[in-house]
Design a protein around this motif. Structure first.
Motif, mmCIF file in Angstrom:
data_model
loop_
_atom_site.group_PDB
_atom_site.id
_atom_site.type_symbol
_atom_site.label_atom_id
_atom_site.label_comp_id
_atom_site.label_asym_id
_atom_site.label_seq_id
_atom_site.Cartn_x
_atom_site.Cartn_y
_atom_site.Cartn_z
ATOM 1 N N ALA A 176 44.589 27.715 37.233
ATOM 2 C CA ALA A 176 43.548 27.007 36.484
ATOM 3 C C ALA A 176 42.353 26.711 37.379
ATOM 4 O O ALA A 176 41.197 26.811 36.945
ATOM 5 N N GLU A 177 42.622 26.360 38.657
ATOM 6 C CA GLU A 177 41.537 26.037 39.582
ATOM 7 C C GLU A 177 40.684 27.265 39.898
ATOM 8 O O GLU A 177 39.451 27.196 39.929
ATOM 9 N N LEU A 178 41.325 28.396 40.105
ATOM 10 C CA LEU A 178 40.582 29.629 40.382
ATOM 11 C C LEU A 178 39.687 30.016 39.205
ATOM 12 O O LEU A 178 38.540 30.421 39.386
ATOM 13 N N LYS A 179 40.229 29.893 38.002
ATOM 14 C CA LYS A 179 39.430 30.215 36.817
ATOM 15 C C LYS A 179 38.232 29.267 36.707
ATOM 16 O O LYS A 179 37.109 29.695 36.392
ATOM 17 N N HIS A 180 38.466 27.998 36.991
ATOM 18 C CA HIS A 180 37.387 27.005 36.930
ATOM 19 C C HIS A 180 36.313 27.301 37.976
ATOM 20 O O HIS A 180 35.105 27.255 37.681
ATOM 21 N N ILE A 181 36.736 27.641 39.196
ATOM 22 C CA ILE A 181 35.783 27.963 40.267
ATOM 23 C C ILE A 181 34.979 29.204 39.902
ATOM 24 O O ILE A 181 33.762 29.254 40.089
ATOM 25 N N HIS A 182 35.662 30.215 39.373
ATOM 26 C CA HIS A 182 34.962 31.436 38.969
ATOM 27 C C HIS A 182 33.882 31.137 37.930
ATOM 28 O O HIS A 182 32.756 31.626 38.011
ATOM 29 N N GLN A 183 34.224 30.319 36.954
ATOM 30 C CA GLN A 183 33.257 29.981 35.908
ATOM 31 C C GLN A 183 32.077 29.192 36.467
ATOM 32 O O GLN A 183 30.947 29.332 35.989
ATOM 33 N N ASN A 184 32.333 28.367 37.485
ATOM 34 C CA ASN A 184 31.274 27.535 38.059
ATOM 35 C C ASN A 184 30.286 28.321 38.904
ATOM 36 O O ASN A 184 29.076 28.056 38.864
ATOM 37 N N ILE A 185 30.789 29.285 39.680
ATOM 38 C CA ILE A 185 29.902 29.947 40.647
ATOM 39 C C ILE A 185 29.377 31.292 40.149
ATOM 40 O O ILE A 185 28.370 31.787 40.647
ATOM 41 N N GLY A 186 30.076 31.909 39.191
ATOM 42 C CA GLY A 186 29.584 33.163 38.622
ATOM 43 C C GLY A 186 29.770 34.386 39.487
ATOM 44 O O GLY A 186 29.279 35.468 39.146
ATOM 45 N N THR A 187 30.465 34.271 40.617
ATOM 46 C CA THR A 187 30.739 35.431 41.469
ATOM 47 C C THR A 187 31.749 36.354 40.771
ATOM 48 O O THR A 187 32.676 35.889 40.112
ATOM 49 N N THR A 188 31.564 37.650 40.905
ATOM 50 C CA THR A 188 32.498 38.615 40.337
ATOM 51 C C THR A 188 33.815 38.560 41.114
ATOM 52 O O THR A 188 33.826 38.629 42.340
ATOM 53 N N PHE A 189 34.930 38.426 40.404
ATOM 54 C CA PHE A 189 36.259 38.423 41.008
ATOM 55 C C PHE A 189 36.990 39.698 40.594
ATOM 56 O O PHE A 189 37.003 40.052 39.411
ATOM 57 N N ILE A 190 37.602 40.374 41.569
ATOM 58 C CA ILE A 190 38.548 41.460 41.278
ATOM 59 C C ILE A 190 39.885 41.035 41.861
ATOM 60 O O ILE A 190 40.017 40.850 43.073
ATOM 61 N N TYR A 191 40.856 40.873 41.001
ATOM 62 C CA TYR A 191 42.107 40.194 41.339
ATOM 63 C C TYR A 191 43.279 41.154 41.172
ATOM 64 O O TYR A 191 43.349 41.888 40.179
ATOM 65 N N VAL A 192 44.182 41.145 42.117
ATOM 66 C CA VAL A 192 45.387 41.983 42.055
ATOM 67 C C VAL A 192 46.606 41.096 41.883
ATOM 68 O O VAL A 192 46.776 40.095 42.599
ATOM 69 N N THR A 193 47.461 41.448 40.920
ATOM 70 C CA THR A 193 48.707 40.717 40.740
ATOM 71 C C THR A 193 49.724 41.600 40.023
ATOM 72 O O THR A 193 49.362 42.571 39.359
ATOM 73 N N HIS A 194 51.004 41.236 40.165
ATOM 74 C CA HIS A 194 52.063 41.873 39.379
ATOM 75 C C HIS A 194 52.563 40.915 38.302
ATOM 76 O O HIS A 194 53.433 41.268 37.512
ATOM 77 N N ASP A 195 51.996 39.701 38.282
ATOM 78 C CA ASP A 195 52.445 38.646 37.377
ATOM 79 C C ASP A 195 51.639 38.693 36.079
ATOM 80 O O ASP A 195 50.444 38.421 36.069
ATOM 81 N N GLN A 196 52.302 39.019 34.984
ATOM 82 C CA GLN A 196 51.601 39.164 33.704
ATOM 83 C C GLN A 196 50.980 37.855 33.239
ATOM 84 O O GLN A 196 49.828 37.835 32.774
ATOM 85 N N GLU A 197 51.722 36.751 33.344
ATOM 86 C CA GLU A 197 51.193 35.463 32.895
ATOM 87 C C GLU A 197 49.966 35.062 33.700
ATOM 88 O O GLU A 197 48.991 34.538 33.148
ATOM 89 N N GLU A 198 50.009 35.307 35.002
ATOM 90 C CA GLU A 198 48.862 35.003 35.857
ATOM 91 C C GLU A 198 47.631 35.789 35.412
ATOM 92 O O GLU A 198 46.529 35.241 35.308
ATOM 93 N N ALA A 199 47.813 37.069 35.127
ATOM 94 C CA ALA A 199 46.700 37.902 34.686
ATOM 95 C C ALA A 199 46.150 37.421 33.346
ATOM 96 O O ALA A 199 44.932 37.333 33.151
ATOM 97 N N LEU A 200 47.029 37.099 32.417
ATOM 98 C CA LEU A 200 46.591 36.653 31.099
ATOM 99 C C LEU A 200 45.863 35.319 31.174
ATOM 100 O O LEU A 200 44.910 35.079 30.425
ATOM 101 N N THR A 201 46.284 34.447 32.079
ATOM 102 C CA THR A 201 45.710 33.110 32.198
ATOM 103 C C THR A 201 44.272 33.134 32.677
ATOM 104 O O THR A 201 43.426 32.388 32.178
ATOM 105 N N MET A 202 43.956 34.028 33.631
ATOM 106 C CA MET A 202 42.683 33.920 34.335
ATOM 107 C C MET A 202 41.646 34.970 33.963
ATOM 108 O O MET A 202 40.451 34.745 34.147
#
Length: 355
Positions: A176-202
């Motif tokens: 939740a914090e990463l998503k909030h930070i991304h929305q605040n600063i507007g920097t492009t994020f490219i994120y790698v994960t194997h966790d489906q819930e994590e990907a869906l959340t953010m």
């Protein structure tokens, strides 16, 4: 319309016989939270390292803001990177860790102090600037690593499974914090994960990789609810994937035989040429007992197993043709082993998959 900040064109990468990227092409929009999702060995971390310049591609082109950076060294790409292992310098304070990249770039000391204070506030660590890294918790070290990666104002922040070392409670908070930070600063994020819930959340968009190939790229909800391929359906938890026989197909419709029952449903043209197809249906869309709907497809089955999942129960049933199907419900329904039941599935919840 938002323009692409990054484009990968026909990327290829092999390690011996292992394919990490196979004719891979995609674009990431400016300000997007874009996630590469897949199982171990799917190539997602290798693709991230190629973007960062830490791994050379065998062929293909990388375009950053209209400029070909395929041969550019990492320090000329203005990309930030955050790894699974935070690589916090243990002999430094939180502030010194965050300032490190700025000092390397010879930023003026007063500007460094202002930027460090901004980053500490951004990640919720104001007042901890003088604390040694060894005295920080795992979650705090993760925040410092994030602040350090963001301090030089990278055009894109690359994140390689940065939350995987955290316990579940802290990991959920940091999602939740990463998503909030991304929305605040507007920097492009490219994120790698194997966790489906994590990907869906953010994520704004998720690209599912399998053996170096994009299988499906979509927004979280359509990806979760309407997978296009058998691989994606089986990768996401909660899908039943069943075999069915094709009886007839015309005009965007297909008639199949599933567990001895004929069912007509929608199917794209490319799915309607096979004698056997695979059908997906989410377990929460399989109903039984008092939830059975008269207007829905009804299938006879026998109860085989009940699994308690904490917030829900998984009921495993056997269809007349021997295939297993799971119905998920939040309520416990007593069923005896081999007890006959009727299952119902709304026609709109059946998805014909590409193999």
């Amino acid at each position: 319309m938002t323009e692409p900040i990054l484009e990968l064109r026909h990327l290829e990468k092999r390690f011996g016989q292992t394919v990490a990227a196979k004719d891979l092409s995609f674009a990431v929009m400016a300000g997007e939270f874009f996630t590469l999702l897949g199982p171990s060995g799917s190539g997602k971390s290798t693709v991230l390292r190629i973007i960062a310049g830490l791994e050379p591609p065998d062929s293909g082109t990388i375009i950053l803001e209209g400029r070909d950076i395929s041969a550019a060294p990492p320090w000329e790409r203005n990309l930030g990177m955050m790894f699974q292992q935070y690589a916090i310098f243990p002999h430094m304070t939180a502030a010194e860790n965050i300032a490190y990249g700025l000092k390397v770039r010879r930023v003026e000391p007063a500007a460094i102090r202002r930027r460090v204070d901004e980053m500490l506030a951004l990640v919720g660590l104001a007042g901890t600037s003088a604390r040694r890294a060894t005295l920080l918790s795992g979650g705090e070290q993760q925040r410092v690593a994030l602040a350090r990666a963001l301090a030089p104002s990278p055009r894109i922040l690359l994140l390689d499974e940065p939350l995987s070392a955290l316990d579940e409670r802290i990991r959920r908070l940091m999602q939740a914090e990463l998503k909030h930070i991304h929305q605040n600063i507007g920097t492009t994020f490219i994120y790698v994960t194997h966790d489906q819930e994590e990907a869906l959340t953010m994520s704004d968009r998720i690209a599912v990789l399998n053996r170096g190939t994009f299988v499906q790229c979509d927004a979280p909800e359509p990806l979760y609810k309407r997978p296009r391929t058998r691989f994606v359906a089986e990768f996401f938890r909660g899908f039943n994937v069943l075999s069915a026989q094709t009886i007839a197909a015309s005009g965007g419709r297909i008639t199949i035989r599933l567990a001895g029952h004929e069912i007509a449903t929608d199917a794209p043209d490319e799915h309607r040429t096979r004698d056997e197809v695979h059908i997906a249906v989410r377990s929460e869309n399989v109903r039984f007992g008092p939830q059975v709907a008269d207007h829905a497809i009804q299938l006879p089955a026998r109860a085989r197993e009940i699994l308690y999942r904490g917030t829900a129960f998984d009921y495993r049933f056997e269809l007349p043709d021997g295939q297993s199907i799971i119905a998920m419900t939040t309520r416990h329904v007593p069923l005896a082993a081999a007890e006959p039941v009727t299952l119902s599935i709304d026609r709109a919840d059946l998805i014909v998959l590409a193999d």
